[in-house]
Design a protein around this motif. Sequence first.
Motif, PDB file in Angstrom:
ATOM      1  N   ILE A 168     120.993  18.387  51.554  1.00 13.45           N
ATOM      2  CA  ILE A 168     120.546  19.500  50.759  1.00 13.45           C
ATOM      3  C   ILE A 168     121.280  20.421  51.373  1.00 13.45           C
ATOM      4  CG2 ILE A 168     118.761  20.759  49.823  1.00 13.45           C
ATOM      5  CD1 ILE A 168     116.856  18.340  49.861  1.00 13.45           C
ATOM      6  N   GLU A 169     122.062  21.345  50.830  1.00 14.38           N
ATOM      7  CA  GLU A 169     122.691  22.643  51.309  1.00 14.38           C
ATOM      8  C   GLU A 169     121.952  23.840  51.207  1.00 14.38           C
ATOM      9  OE1 GLU A 169     125.558  21.988  53.064  1.00 14.38           O
ATOM     10  OE2 GLU A 169     125.747  19.855  52.499  1.00 14.38           O
ATOM     11  N   THR A 188     109.279  26.947  54.581  1.00 15.91           N
ATOM     12  CA  THR A 188     108.966  25.774  54.050  1.00 15.91           C
ATOM     13  C   THR A 188     109.009  24.651  55.105  1.00 15.91           C
ATOM     14  OG1 THR A 188     111.461  25.531  53.656  1.00 15.91           O
ATOM     15  CG2 THR A 188     109.844  26.281  51.815  1.00 15.91           C
ATOM     16  N   CYS A 189     109.356  24.921  56.328  1.00 15.08           N
ATOM     17  CA  CYS A 189     109.295  23.686  57.421  1.00 15.08           C
ATOM     18  C   CYS A 189     108.582  24.377  58.482  1.00 15.08           C
ATOM     19  CB  CYS A 189     110.828  23.606  57.931  1.00 15.08           C
ATOM     20  SG  CYS A 189     111.923  22.933  56.535  1.00 15.08           S
ATOM     21  N   ALA A 190     107.872  23.231  59.074  1.00 12.03           N
ATOM     22  CA  ALA A 190     107.210  23.660  60.416  1.00 12.03           C
ATOM     23  C   ALA A 190     107.860  23.601  61.558  1.00 12.03           C
ATOM     24  CB  ALA A 190     106.054  22.633  60.494  1.00 12.03           C
ATOM     25  N   GLY A 191     109.170  23.248  61.703  1.00 14.26           N
ATOM     26  CA  GLY A 191     110.116  23.239  63.035  1.00 14.26           C
ATOM     27  C   GLY A 191     110.540  24.696  63.422  1.00 14.26           C
ATOM     28  N   PHE A 192     111.414  24.742  64.312  1.00 11.45           N
ATOM     29  CA  PHE A 192     112.045  25.582  64.834  1.00 11.45           C
ATOM     30  C   PHE A 192     113.289  26.104  64.387  1.00 11.45           C
ATOM     31  CE2 PHE A 192     109.354  23.930  68.119  1.00 11.45           C
ATOM     32  CZ  PHE A 192     108.178  24.867  68.380  1.00 11.45           C
ATOM     33  N   SER A 225     113.304  18.666  44.692  1.00  8.54           N
ATOM     34  CA  SER A 225     112.233  19.286  43.750  1.00  8.54           C
ATOM     35  C   SER A 225     111.278  20.351  44.744  1.00  8.54           C
ATOM     36  CB  SER A 225     111.646  18.285  43.078  1.00  8.54           C
ATOM     37  OG  SER A 225     110.499  18.686  42.048  1.00  8.54           O
ATOM     38  N   TRP A 226     110.741  19.727  45.702  1.00 12.32           N
ATOM     39  CA  TRP A 226     109.795  20.626  46.560  1.00 12.32           C
ATOM     40  C   TRP A 226     110.297  21.696  46.922  1.00 12.32           C
ATOM     41  CZ3 TRP A 226     108.249  22.538  51.197  1.00 12.32           C
ATOM     42  CH2 TRP A 226     106.997  22.716  51.335  1.00 12.32           C
ATOM     43  N   PHE A 227     111.458  21.835  47.479  1.00 13.07           N
ATOM     44  CA  PHE A 227     112.228  22.858  48.081  1.00 13.07           C
ATOM     45  C   PHE A 227     112.679  23.786  46.826  1.00 13.07           C
ATOM     46  CE2 PHE A 227     113.123  20.166  51.897  1.00 13.07           C
ATOM     47  CZ  PHE A 227     112.898  21.130  52.837  1.00 13.07           C
ATOM     48  N   GLN A 228     112.841  23.484  45.799  1.00 17.88           N
ATOM     49  CA  GLN A 228     113.125  24.357  44.776  1.00 17.88           C
ATOM     50  C   GLN A 228     111.854  25.138  44.137  1.00 17.88           C
ATOM     51  OE1 GLN A 228     115.144  21.210  42.076  1.00 17.88           O
ATOM     52  NE2 GLN A 228     117.228  22.165  42.596  1.00 17.88           N
ATOM     53  N   ASP A 229     110.989  24.186  44.157  1.00 18.27           N
ATOM     54  CA  ASP A 229     109.520  24.821  43.843  1.00 18.27           C
ATOM     55  C   ASP A 229     109.069  25.742  44.447  1.00 18.27           C
ATOM     56  OD1 ASP A 229     109.390  23.049  41.833  1.00 18.27           O
ATOM     57  OD2 ASP A 229     108.043  21.599  42.581  1.00 18.27           O
ATOM     58  N   ASP A 271     116.475  34.689  48.589  1.00 19.75           N
ATOM     59  CA  ASP A 271     117.729  34.844  48.047  1.00 19.75           C
ATOM     60  C   ASP A 271     118.662  33.448  48.647  1.00 19.75           C
ATOM     61  OD1 ASP A 271     120.446  35.214  47.081  1.00 19.75           O
ATOM     62  OD2 ASP A 271     120.580  37.026  48.152  1.00 19.75           O
ATOM     63  N   VAL A 272     118.316  32.625  48.061  1.00 19.53           N
ATOM     64  CA  VAL A 272     118.952  31.155  48.512  1.00 19.53           C
ATOM     65  C   VAL A 272     119.442  30.284  47.303  1.00 19.53           C
ATOM     66  CG1 VAL A 272     117.460  30.969  50.749  1.00 19.53           C
ATOM     67  CG2 VAL A 272     116.846  29.871  48.706  1.00 19.53           C
ATOM     68  N   THR A 273     120.370  29.458  47.734  1.00 14.19           N
ATOM     69  CA  THR A 273     121.060  28.476  46.726  1.00 14.19           C
ATOM     70  C   THR A 273     120.844  27.037  47.434  1.00 14.19           C
ATOM     71  OG1 THR A 273     122.541  30.081  46.083  1.00 14.19           O
ATOM     72  CG2 THR A 273     123.061  27.745  45.372  1.00 14.19           C
ATOM     73  N   LEU A 274     120.099  25.991  46.527  1.00 10.20           N
ATOM     74  CA  LEU A 274     119.900  24.883  47.157  1.00 10.20           C
ATOM     75  C   LEU A 274     120.892  24.038  46.319  1.00 10.20           C
ATOM     76  CD1 LEU A 274     116.029  24.851  47.058  1.00 10.20           C
ATOM     77  CD2 LEU A 274     117.447  25.409  48.854  1.00 10.20           C
ATOM     78  N   THR A 275     121.669  22.924  47.225  1.00  9.68           N
ATOM     79  CA  THR A 275     122.621  22.067  46.477  1.00  9.68           C
ATOM     80  C   THR A 275     122.654  20.827  47.069  1.00  9.68           C
ATOM     81  OG1 THR A 275     124.177  24.101  46.480  1.00  9.68           O
ATOM     82  CG2 THR A 275     124.882  21.813  45.889  1.00  9.68           C
TER      83      THR A 275
END
Length: 797
Positions: free
Chosen positions: A490-491, A504-508, A556-560, A566-570
């Motif tokens: 996923i870009e 959306t992520c718990a990491g660094f 789907s989870w990231f899109q939700d 201001d991001v694009t998911l591909t």
Amino acid sequence: MATPLPSHASVVVIGGGIMGCSTLYHLAKMGVTDAILLERNKLTSGTTWHSAAQVRALRHSQNLTRMIQYSVDLYSQLEEETGQNVGWIQKGSLSIATNPDRLIHVKRQEALAHAYGIDASSVSAEEAKERWPLMNADDVLGAVWSPDDGRVSPSDVCAALVKAAKRLGAKIFEDTGVTGILTENGRVKGVETTQGTVMCDSIALCTGLWSRELGAMAGAEVPALACEHFYLLTKPIDGIVGNTPTLSDHDNHLYIRDDSGGLLVGCFEPMGKPIAPGILDESFEFGLLGEDWDHFEPMMMNALHRLPALETAEVKMLLNGPESFTPDGTFMLGETAETKGLFLGCGMNSVGIASGGGVGMNLAHCIVEGRTAYDLAEADAKRFAPVFNNIDHLMARAPEILGTHYDIAFPGKQLSTARNLRALPLEAEYKAAGAHMGQYYGWERPLYFGKTAEPAMTFAQPDWFEQVRDEVTAAHESAAIFDASSFGKIEVQGPDAEAFLLKTCAGFMSRAPGSVIYTSVLNERGTFESDITAQRIATDHYRLFVGTNAIKRDLSWFQDHSEGFDVTLTDSTEDYAVLGLMGPEAARIVTECGAPELNALGYFKVGSAHIAGKHVRAARLSYVGEAGWEITMKAENASAVYAALIAAGAKPAGLFAQSSMRIEKGFCAMGHELDSDVSPVETGLDFATRKKGGFIGAEALAKRRADGGVPHIVSLKLDDESAVPLGHEPIYQNGKIVGQTSSCAFGYRVGKPIALGHIQDTLEDGARVQVDIARELFDATITLGPLFDPDGLRMKA
């Protein structure tokens, strides 16, 4: 005068079978008292009414078993709640074995039952005969007896559920067909029916045989197809007095019980008969298909062998009622990826009555709370690759799935239909190298190399044992290539890429460009939605690598959660190939192939280079406990890069070798050690989460830390080299179950069978335990940490 449809309902449940009735009941119980149910004909008129209605609690996972246990509890108390008799008959079930492999299979099930708190015990052939006197037991080797299983009256259960739901305000509309589903901006907004239009916030699609067509109305993929399903009914015969246990003769593809003084003999034959779309139209109400004695004859011969009394029994009918099946044999539950607010509760694979109570509860929970009551990722509506919704593929696969209901659960068994749907960029090279392929999310992936004949299925040491040993040895002593091209990619691009991923992520995620970040993706409860690696390619560009089976769900989870950023998911999965080059010779090989600069990369760093003149991006990390890189390239360049690596001395390795090495290294995997019931705290992965928070689930995770949560994932090494653990085996200490295995393999670098497992309480490093494999206890040692952990991922320059 008929009650008119409301203009609006919070939730519209479509379908009046067991799934629709159960979902409506549970929605009302959870406070959604304006929910309505629409049924095109009459309640139970599709599949539910003709169900054999067996309720057997044990399933292959703890949560699927828990779900059916909920159904049992619900059905047993509905009569008290509503005054409606549900016909609950609890006479138990008897599973017989007529060959040694089936006996191992049923004993593995018995062991599993003990782990899940289900009463089950092995009995001899003589004892089995005592419980089923009409049975010919001459060829029976043994059996497992489960006294708590039973059956219900399907129509009566639905009547009770509807009665209770109505009391709470829910409404039922029969003779109300759905003609269209209204959507706006990818979200449901209403339902058009033969009686008018209802606007709504959510739809529960519980339409059984017609789910694929209804889903298409909303632009959603619902890969399910109807197949014919047969059972024989006889008139009363001598020897049937009262109710009997259900007799499962799975070697002969049969299930048998009493019915009104006679016998009900049903089958899941090895290859079923699919039903093309359109044959079952809106007029198919309480309908049956034609008797097909030619198709049933082999099963009839099996039944005559098992039940000699059938020879003189008078046949009442051969019932042929359609059931719906999915590409993997598990139902679909949850919100679709394509259309928000559209929730699936369908594709029940002939276990609708047993599952209905628990699935309906979880579907209602999903609609109201945004999640199931416990992890049911194996039934996630988003788990299928789009290619499986192709009708030709469904027509091929669904009949095989019907037949697998009574398969022996051999390790490594693959389905044979609907294959070769998606090819890796290097498929030709792998086949030339003698790859044996397995299907994952539609992709054909190499399992192992060098043995092209179909393997014999066995619970003993597998046919591919030495091939996998050779591949592990190559990775450990020289260099091996592991193909990770099927992993989802996923870009994430745009000015807010970092801010979005920090949320959306718990990491660094704020590490500098050129970094590789391992991160968990958590929900509000602080438990796993996914675990991924991310490569930061530029300030405004990350590439996320997610599991092969998870791309649809994770995207789907990231899109939700992207609103306001201001991001694009591909989805770039098919644009790139990924080859893991692992082993002590990896450094020499990349140098010879023109990329010596990769040797300067630090661990968890990514850099560009050229191999065979082709641009690559290599990340310094290892999933197998040997030093190397995961090398990403354009898919069209994979052949040239692969050829160069092979010419320099690397050898291809398959998924079985990778799994063995992963388990030795103690790395957790989604669907095995990680799921939405556990957090990084319990799985030993909290080191990779930010302690300052700011991400989804941070508060819940902090509470788990404060409450004293500790890791409960352990490594196990079994003493006996001949033991073959497969996963889900109970772990005993001092005669008490203290945990369960999750991932298992043979550990070639440590020379013993190995496993990862969940334990209930803290055990000391080096603790001695026993693993129950088909009711035989094998001694094992607990290790807190990896079984194989080389000093500093060695690499020869």
